[in-house]
Design a protein around this motif. Structure first.
Motif, PDB file in Angstrom:
ATOM      1  N   SER A  91      17.316  64.382  46.320  1.00 10.77           N
ATOM      2  CA  SER A  91      17.133  64.897  47.672  1.00 10.77           C
ATOM      3  C   SER A  91      17.991  66.131  47.931  1.00 10.77           C
ATOM      4  CB  SER A  91      17.469  63.815  48.699  1.00 10.77           C
ATOM      5  OG  SER A  91      18.870  63.519  48.675  1.00 10.77           O
ATOM      6  N   LEU A  92      19.039  66.303  47.149  1.00  9.67           N
ATOM      7  CA  LEU A  92      19.948  67.442  47.261  1.00  9.67           C
ATOM      8  C   LEU A  92      20.328  67.906  45.864  1.00  9.67           C
ATOM      9  CD1 LEU A  92      22.461  66.275  50.031  1.00  9.67           C
ATOM     10  CD2 LEU A  92      20.897  68.202  50.225  1.00  9.67           C
ATOM     11  N   PRO A  93      20.684  69.174  45.687  1.00  2.00           N
ATOM     12  CA  PRO A  93      21.068  69.665  44.356  1.00  2.00           C
ATOM     13  C   PRO A  93      22.533  69.405  44.034  1.00  2.00           C
ATOM     14  CG  PRO A  93      21.071  71.489  45.882  1.00  2.00           C
ATOM     15  CD  PRO A  93      20.618  70.280  46.674  1.00  2.00           C
ATOM     16  N   ILE A  94      23.031  68.239  44.419  1.00  7.48           N
ATOM     17  CA  ILE A  94      24.429  67.897  44.131  1.00  7.48           C
ATOM     18  C   ILE A  94      24.506  66.490  43.558  1.00  7.48           C
ATOM     19  CG2 ILE A  94      25.523  69.459  45.775  1.00  7.48           C
ATOM     20  CD1 ILE A  94      25.715  67.197  47.766  1.00  7.48           C
ATOM     21  N   ILE A  95      25.438  66.326  42.619  1.00  5.03           N
ATOM     22  CA  ILE A  95      25.687  65.047  41.948  1.00  5.03           C
ATOM     23  C   ILE A  95      27.178  64.767  42.048  1.00  5.03           C
ATOM     24  CG2 ILE A  95      25.799  63.967  39.641  1.00  5.03           C
ATOM     25  CD1 ILE A  95      23.231  65.484  38.975  1.00  5.03           C
ATOM     26  N   ILE A  96      27.545  63.509  42.224  1.00  5.97           N
ATOM     27  CA  ILE A  96      28.966  63.149  42.210  1.00  5.97           C
ATOM     28  C   ILE A  96      29.379  62.976  40.755  1.00  5.97           C
ATOM     29  CG2 ILE A  96      30.731  61.521  42.955  1.00  5.97           C
ATOM     30  CD1 ILE A  96      28.962  60.738  45.272  1.00  5.97           C
ATOM     31  N   GLY A  97      30.229  63.870  40.279  1.00  3.77           N
ATOM     32  CA  GLY A  97      30.629  63.858  38.883  1.00  3.77           C
ATOM     33  C   GLY A  97      31.682  62.808  38.576  1.00  3.77           C
ATOM     34  N   PRO A  98      32.004  62.634  37.289  1.00  2.00           N
ATOM     35  CA  PRO A  98      32.986  61.630  36.887  1.00  2.00           C
ATOM     36  C   PRO A  98      34.411  62.076  37.195  1.00  2.00           C
ATOM     37  CG  PRO A  98      32.225  62.863  34.975  1.00  2.00           C
ATOM     38  CD  PRO A  98      31.416  63.353  36.149  1.00  2.00           C
ATOM     39  N   THR A  99      35.110  61.293  37.987  1.00  2.00           N
ATOM     40  CA  THR A  99      36.518  61.555  38.307  1.00  2.00           C
ATOM     41  C   THR A  99      37.297  60.271  38.057  1.00  2.00           C
ATOM     42  OG1 THR A  99      35.989  61.068  40.628  1.00  2.00           O
ATOM     43  CG2 THR A  99      36.116  63.383  39.992  1.00  2.00           C
ATOM     44  N   ASP A 328      29.987  72.652  37.250  1.00  2.01           N
ATOM     45  CA  ASP A 328      31.021  72.158  38.159  1.00  2.01           C
ATOM     46  C   ASP A 328      32.192  73.138  38.147  1.00  2.01           C
ATOM     47  OD1 ASP A 328      32.603  71.677  35.901  1.00  2.01           O
ATOM     48  OD2 ASP A 328      32.356  69.517  35.943  1.00  2.01           O
ATOM     49  N   GLY A 329      33.195  72.835  38.985  1.00  2.38           N
ATOM     50  CA  GLY A 329      34.395  73.654  38.993  1.00  2.38           C
ATOM     51  C   GLY A 329      34.610  74.462  40.254  1.00  2.38           C
ATOM     52  N   GLY A 330      35.159  73.809  41.307  1.00  2.00           N
ATOM     53  CA  GLY A 330      35.583  74.540  42.494  1.00  2.00           C
ATOM     54  C   GLY A 330      34.576  74.641  43.615  1.00  2.00           C
ATOM     55  N   PHE A 331      33.506  73.872  43.594  1.00  2.00           N
ATOM     56  CA  PHE A 331      32.481  73.969  44.629  1.00  2.00           C
ATOM     57  C   PHE A 331      32.909  73.216  45.886  1.00  2.00           C
ATOM     58  CE2 PHE A 331      30.353  74.928  40.712  1.00  2.00           C
ATOM     59  CZ  PHE A 331      29.541  75.998  41.058  1.00  2.00           C
ATOM     60  N   ARG A 332      32.879  73.915  47.026  1.00  2.00           N
ATOM     61  CA  ARG A 332      33.405  73.349  48.268  1.00  2.00           C
ATOM     62  C   ARG A 332      32.454  73.467  49.444  1.00  2.00           C
ATOM     63  NH1 ARG A 332      39.332  76.304  48.212  1.00  2.00           N
ATOM     64  NH2 ARG A 332      40.108  75.447  46.236  1.00  2.00           N
ATOM     65  N   SER A 333      31.290  74.061  49.270  1.00  2.00           N
ATOM     66  CA  SER A 333      30.408  74.271  50.415  1.00  2.00           C
ATOM     67  C   SER A 333      28.960  74.376  49.954  1.00  2.00           C
ATOM     68  CB  SER A 333      30.790  75.551  51.163  1.00  2.00           C
ATOM     69  OG  SER A 333      30.435  76.695  50.401  1.00  2.00           O
ATOM     70  N   LYS A 339      24.766  79.579  45.672  1.00  2.00           N
ATOM     71  CA  LYS A 339      25.135  80.624  44.712  1.00  2.00           C
ATOM     72  C   LYS A 339      24.898  80.141  43.282  1.00  2.00           C
ATOM     73  CE  LYS A 339      28.765  82.876  47.485  1.00  2.00           C
ATOM     74  NZ  LYS A 339      30.213  83.215  47.533  1.00  2.00           N
ATOM     75  N   ALA A 340      25.240  78.885  43.020  1.00  2.00           N
ATOM     76  CA  ALA A 340      25.039  78.334  41.674  1.00  2.00           C
ATOM     77  C   ALA A 340      23.557  78.246  41.329  1.00  2.00           C
ATOM     78  CB  ALA A 340      25.691  76.962  41.572  1.00  2.00           C
ATOM     79  N   ILE A 341      22.742  77.796  42.279  1.00  2.00           N
ATOM     80  CA  ILE A 341      21.301  77.698  42.037  1.00  2.00           C
ATOM     81  C   ILE A 341      20.728  79.083  41.749  1.00  2.00           C
ATOM     82  CG2 ILE A 341      19.082  77.005  43.007  1.00  2.00           C
ATOM     83  CD1 ILE A 341      20.957  74.647  42.448  1.00  2.00           C
ATOM     84  N   ALA A 345      21.664  77.534  37.863  1.00  2.00           N
ATOM     85  CA  ALA A 345      21.932  76.097  37.768  1.00  2.00           C
ATOM     86  C   ALA A 345      20.765  75.284  38.310  1.00  2.00           C
ATOM     87  CB  ALA A 345      23.205  75.736  38.527  1.00  2.00           C
ATOM     88  N   THR A 346      20.578  74.102  37.750  1.00  2.00           N
ATOM     89  CA  THR A 346      19.616  73.141  38.295  1.00  2.00           C
ATOM     90  C   THR A 346      20.240  72.381  39.447  1.00  2.00           C
ATOM     91  OG1 THR A 346      18.726  72.873  36.052  1.00  2.00           O
ATOM     92  CG2 THR A 346      18.080  71.230  37.712  1.00  2.00           C
ATOM     93  N   ALA A 347      21.524  72.032  39.286  1.00  2.00           N
ATOM     94  CA  ALA A 347      22.260  71.309  40.324  1.00  2.00           C
ATOM     95  C   ALA A 347      23.752  71.512  40.080  1.00  2.00           C
ATOM     96  CB  ALA A 347      21.910  69.818  40.315  1.00  2.00           C
ATOM     97  N   VAL A 348      24.543  71.111  41.066  1.00  2.00           N
ATOM     98  CA  VAL A 348      26.001  71.220  40.999  1.00  2.00           C
ATOM     99  C   VAL A 348      26.592  69.825  40.915  1.00  2.00           C
ATOM    100  CG1 VAL A 348      28.053  71.773  42.375  1.00  2.00           C
ATOM    101  CG2 VAL A 348      26.200  73.440  42.174  1.00  2.00           C
ATOM    102  N   GLN A 349      27.609  69.675  40.082  1.00  2.00           N
ATOM    103  CA  GLN A 349      28.305  68.400  39.953  1.00  2.00           C
ATOM    104  C   GLN A 349      29.650  68.516  40.671  1.00  2.00           C
ATOM    105  OE1 GLN A 349      27.297  65.773  36.491  1.00  2.00           O
ATOM    106  NE2 GLN A 349      29.382  66.262  35.924  1.00  2.00           N
ATOM    107  N   LEU A 350      29.880  67.637  41.636  1.00  2.84           N
ATOM    108  CA  LEU A 350      31.087  67.691  42.453  1.00  2.84           C
ATOM    109  C   LEU A 350      32.217  66.890  41.833  1.00  2.84           C
ATOM    110  CD1 LEU A 350      29.502  67.129  45.990  1.00  2.84           C
ATOM    111  CD2 LEU A 350      29.999  69.308  44.864  1.00  2.84           C
TER     112      LEU A 350
END
Length: 401
Positions: A91-99, A328-333, A339-341, A345-350
């Protein structure tokens, strides 16, 4: 149990969380709120990077140097923020990455991540260093969770972990390859941050100053990595920081042959995480991988490593238009995400922003984070004159010379 008192207490806690979230107007605001709620050693573990933390600053600089090109007039009455990834629609181009050790920020944090990703129609990548059992995370994610694998020195152990992820019900696997040696994380060394915690008078006072966090940890217990290798525990003794304590679980003998072994063992979607050299892109395709996560580990491994956003267009030039590239790397908004898309990029990993949202208000904090990203992405699309994310491209951006 007095249900009236329990309900009142639950309502009071929910009101406190709503109050905290009123201070958060963009995903980047979570950091300041989390810093007040977490002990210094925990906050620094999340926030810090390797060496002089040049890579962290460069990650942000690479995003900020990109300018968007608004295009008007266009009918942007309805904006579609969904993306297709590995045969599914997010539904959104964001994924919660492994932390790792998210549970140090909020009890059973990995469970909260998995539930939130499922609620918002996206994916969560459970870290290899999770403090919660894999099957519990997979159930919480309702088929929306992936598993991160750090290939260990023992290949049979690698097969065991892959089988465990498969049996637990994870639908995707991310193999992280940029940890041949642990990053030199000086904040953690100065704080003596190792799990389980090693206590000192200073640490005890710092935790006492955050009574809500301290009570949660006392009630739920200290988080420790669930996938422990008992025979290697002694090697963790005397480590200066958490990264050093886990170095015996990584291997320097990483190669594409080892990664092909994982491909043979895993039949579902498979991604390789930690590439920043575009020359490796074709090797990932040849090894049978289904996607790449362009990442310098959030600046936590090699100091002065190149930013993923700098090399993203080069990776896209090496693979087909349809091949999944995450970054990934520093995405905050939401602006950062667009900008990544536009850059390929296909999606951003947070990473950090998700942990800070979790530390702020648990699942409610994650819901607020997703709502903010959704609003910002839609607003950015409308102002750029596009109704679909795949309408963004190199024509939508300019880079500072």
């Amino acid at each position: 149990m007095n249900t009236t008192n329990t309900t009142a207490d639950s309502g009071f806690r929910a009101a406190l969380r709503r109050h905290r979230l009123q201070k958060v107007h963009t995903p980047g605001d979570f950091r300041a709120v989390a810093q007040k709620r977490l002990p210094k050693m925990v906050f620094d573990y999340i926030d810090g990077g390797a060496g002089q933390e040049l890579s962290i600053r460069e990650n942000r600089a690479a995003i900020e140097e990109i300018r968007l090109v608004p295009s008007a007039p266009h009918d942007v009455s309805a904006c579609d923020m969904s993306v297709s990834l590995l045969g599914e629609t997010l539904s959104l181009p964001i994924i919660i990455g492994p932390t790792g050790l998210a549970s140090a920020s909020w009890p059973k944090g990995e469970i909260e991540f998995a539930k939130a990703a499922a609620r918002h129609g996206t994916r969560y990548v459970m870290p290899n260093a999770s403090s919660v059992a894999p099957d519990a995370v997979a159930r919480a994610g309702s088929g929306n969770s992936w598993f991160q694998l750090y290939p260990p020195p023992d290949r049979e152990l690698a097969r065991k972990w892959v089988a465990q992820a498969r049996d637990a019900g994870f639908t995707g696997l991310e193999v992280t390859v940029d940890v041949a040696a642990p990053g030199q994380r000086h904040r953690d060394s100065r704080n003596g941050f190792v799990m389980p915690f090693r206590w000192s008078p200073g640490k005890a006072l710092d935790c006492a100053a955050r009574p809500v966090w301290a009570m949660k940890m006392l009630y739920h217990g200290q988080p420790t990595p669930y996938l422990q290798v008992d025979e290697n525990k002694k090697q963790s003794e005397g480590a200066a920081n958490q990264s050093e304590s886990r170095k015996h679980r990584f291997t320097r003998a990483l190669s594409w042959d080892l990664l092909k072994l994982v491909r043979d063992e895993w039949q579902g979607p498979l991604l390789v995480k930690g590439l920043v050299d575009p020359r490796q892109a074709s090797l990932a395709v040849q090894a049978g991988y289904d996607g790449i996560v362009i990442s310098n580990h959030g600046g936590r491994q090699l100091d002065s490593a190149i930013s993923p956003m700098e090399v993203l267009p080069e990776f896209r030039a090496e693979v087909s238009r349809e091949f999944p590239l995450l970054v990934d790397g520093g995405f905050r908004s939401g602006v950062d995400v667009c900008k990544a898309i536009a850059s390929g990029a296909t999606a951003v990993q947070l990473g950090r922003v998700g942990v800070f949202a979790l530390a702020t208000a648990g699942g409610a904090g994650l819901d607020h984070m997703f709502a903010l990203f959704r609003s910002e992405i839609e607003n950015t699309m409308a102002l750029c004159g596009v109704t679909r994310l795949d309408h963004l491209g190199q024509h939508s951006i300019r880079r500072r010379p």
